[in-house]
Design a protein around this motif. Structure first.
Motif, short mmCIF file in Angstrom:
data_model
loop_
_atom_site.label_atom_id
_atom_site.label_comp_id
_atom_site.label_asym_id
_atom_site.label_seq_id
_atom_site.Cartn_x
_atom_site.Cartn_y
_atom_site.Cartn_z
N LEU A 124 0.33 13.94 -2.54
CA LEU A 124 -0.58 14.96 -2.63
C LEU A 124 -1.67 14.79 -1.73
N PHE A 125 -2.21 13.62 -1.72
CA PHE A 125 -3.43 13.45 -1.02
C PHE A 125 -3.50 12.13 -0.20
N PRO A 126 -2.97 12.48 1.12
CA PRO A 126 -2.49 11.39 2.03
C PRO A 126 -3.50 10.32 2.35
N HIS A 127 -4.93 10.76 2.30
CA HIS A 127 -5.87 9.72 2.85
C HIS A 127 -6.37 8.97 1.40
N LYS A 128 -5.63 9.09 0.23
CA LYS A 128 -5.64 8.36 -0.83
C LYS A 128 -4.59 7.15 -0.90
N VAL A 129 -5.16 6.13 -0.78
CA VAL A 129 -4.06 5.10 -0.68
C VAL A 129 -4.19 3.82 -2.01
N SER A 130 -3.13 3.68 -2.58
CA SER A 130 -2.99 2.74 -3.64
C SER A 130 -2.71 1.38 -3.25
N ARG A 131 -3.27 0.29 -3.61
CA ARG A 131 -2.72 -1.11 -3.37
C ARG A 131 -2.16 -1.74 -4.75
N TYR A 132 -1.23 -2.04 -4.59
CA TYR A 132 -0.45 -2.93 -5.96
C TYR A 132 -0.13 -4.19 -5.48
N LEU A 165 0.76 -1.16 -0.07
CA LEU A 165 -0.10 0.03 -0.01
C LEU A 165 0.89 1.10 0.04
N THR A 166 0.55 2.25 -0.86
CA THR A 166 1.07 3.51 -0.73
C THR A 166 0.26 4.87 -0.77
N ARG A 167 0.80 5.80 0.05
CA ARG A 167 -0.36 7.00 0.19
C ARG A 167 0.31 8.02 -0.95
N ASN A 168 -0.90 8.54 -1.30
CA ASN A 168 -0.53 9.61 -2.72
C ASN A 168 0.31 10.78 -1.83
#
Length: 305
Positions: A34-42, A29-32
């Motif tokens: 610029l928008f810390p509450h948006k988290v991407s899962r790879y 999981l990585t936080r954006n």
């Protein structure tokens, strides 16, 4: 897709256990930024990841277990070794130690997967043009048999640098030409390709290629795989690299390099380290109730996919 482990922090040196665990468990999981509450899962699985690109100033912590990744994934390794000492890179091993580790890495993964990064190149009263050229050649004659290429860039004079490194001297065009000519001649003498990275300027007359440091040509050749014929938009101005996903976080690298662009200031990284949990899918902290997790886009660049 291409996974980048070292653009935002020296993950290999300071977060080895976390990194190995992420590939073992098969996701991250990585936080954006610029928008810390948006988290991407790879998904970190061989069918989803075309190649993993590492960048570090010290591979020693991961070498004993690196096979856990290289046995399963295509890989490429950037090893940054510069002329600077503890006055500029306080958390980085000595040149001699770094060269020894680079050789061990190359013997383990093969030289075609190892690039020597000599960047960022900057000038001070101590680190003169002559000192750069002498140190570069001293290193080159030892590590030439163990590298695929050398990549260098001139330091970018961004605002943070004025505060973190007031002793830095501005480059003139003549300074850059003198260094480029010297680097090119040394690379030719010891028989390895040399190229710029993210540097706007044409130094081809010195035998220096202008290319991305993370292109499908480089990664494909290193791993004997064929990628699609795609144009590289680059990650920023002057960059010719293929699109990648960085799984690190800013303000987490404790090398303390004065010229670093990824930390606001050296103290911030040490303050943030207390939030690191090797068992968490995030490099820092844990998922919060207000976070939104989205599935990251993972498109393959491999031909036929």
């Amino acid at each position: 897709m291409i996974i980048n482990t070292g653009g935002r922090t020296d993950t290999v040196q300071y977060y080895t256990d976390w990194l190995l665990r992420r590939f073992s468990e098969g996701y991250v999981l990585t936080r954006n930024p610029l928008f810390p509450h948006k988290v991407s899962r790879y998904e970190l699985t061989p069918d989803k990841v075309d190649c993993i690109v590492f960048c570090s100033k010290n591979y020693k912590p991961i070498l004993p277990r690196l096979h856990e990744i290289t046995d399963r994934f295509n890989t490429y390794f950037h090893y940054t070794i510069t002329a600077y000492g503890k006055d500029i890179e306080p958390g980085v091993p000595s040149i001699e130690e770094s060269i020894k580790t680079l050789i061990e890495l190359s013997e383990q993964v093969e030289r075609k997967r190892v690039a020597w990064r000599y960047d960022s190149v900057l000038l001070t009263k101590e680190y003169t043009i002559q000192r750069h050229l002498e140190t570069f050649e001293r290193m080159a004659q030892v590590i030439a048999p163990y590298i695929d290429r050398c990549i260098f860039s001139f330091v970018e004079m961004y605002k943070k640098l004025e505060t973190n490194m007031p002793e830095i001297l501005l480059f003139s065009q003549q300074d850059m030409d003198t260094l480029a000519e010297g680097f090119g001649a040394i690379a030719q003498k010891y028989g390895f390709p040399i190229q710029t990275c993210g540097t706007n300027g044409d130094f081809t007359r010195y035998g220096i290629h202008s290319s991305g440091c993370m292109t499908l040509d480089i990664l494909g050749h290193a791993n004997d795989i064929i990628f699609k014929d795609l144009k590289h938009k680059g990650m920023r101005q002057g960059c010719h690299c293929i699109e990648s996903r960085d799984i690190g976080a800013y303000d987490t690298c404790m090398n303390g390099c004065k010229y670093c662009y990824a930390n606001k200031n050296p103290r911030k990284a040490f303050e943030n380290f207390k939030y690191h949990d090797p068992a968490s899918p995030l490099l820092l902290g844990a998922i919060k109730p207000e976070d939104t997790i989205i599935e990251g886009v993972q498109k393959s660049f491999r031909k036929g996919n």
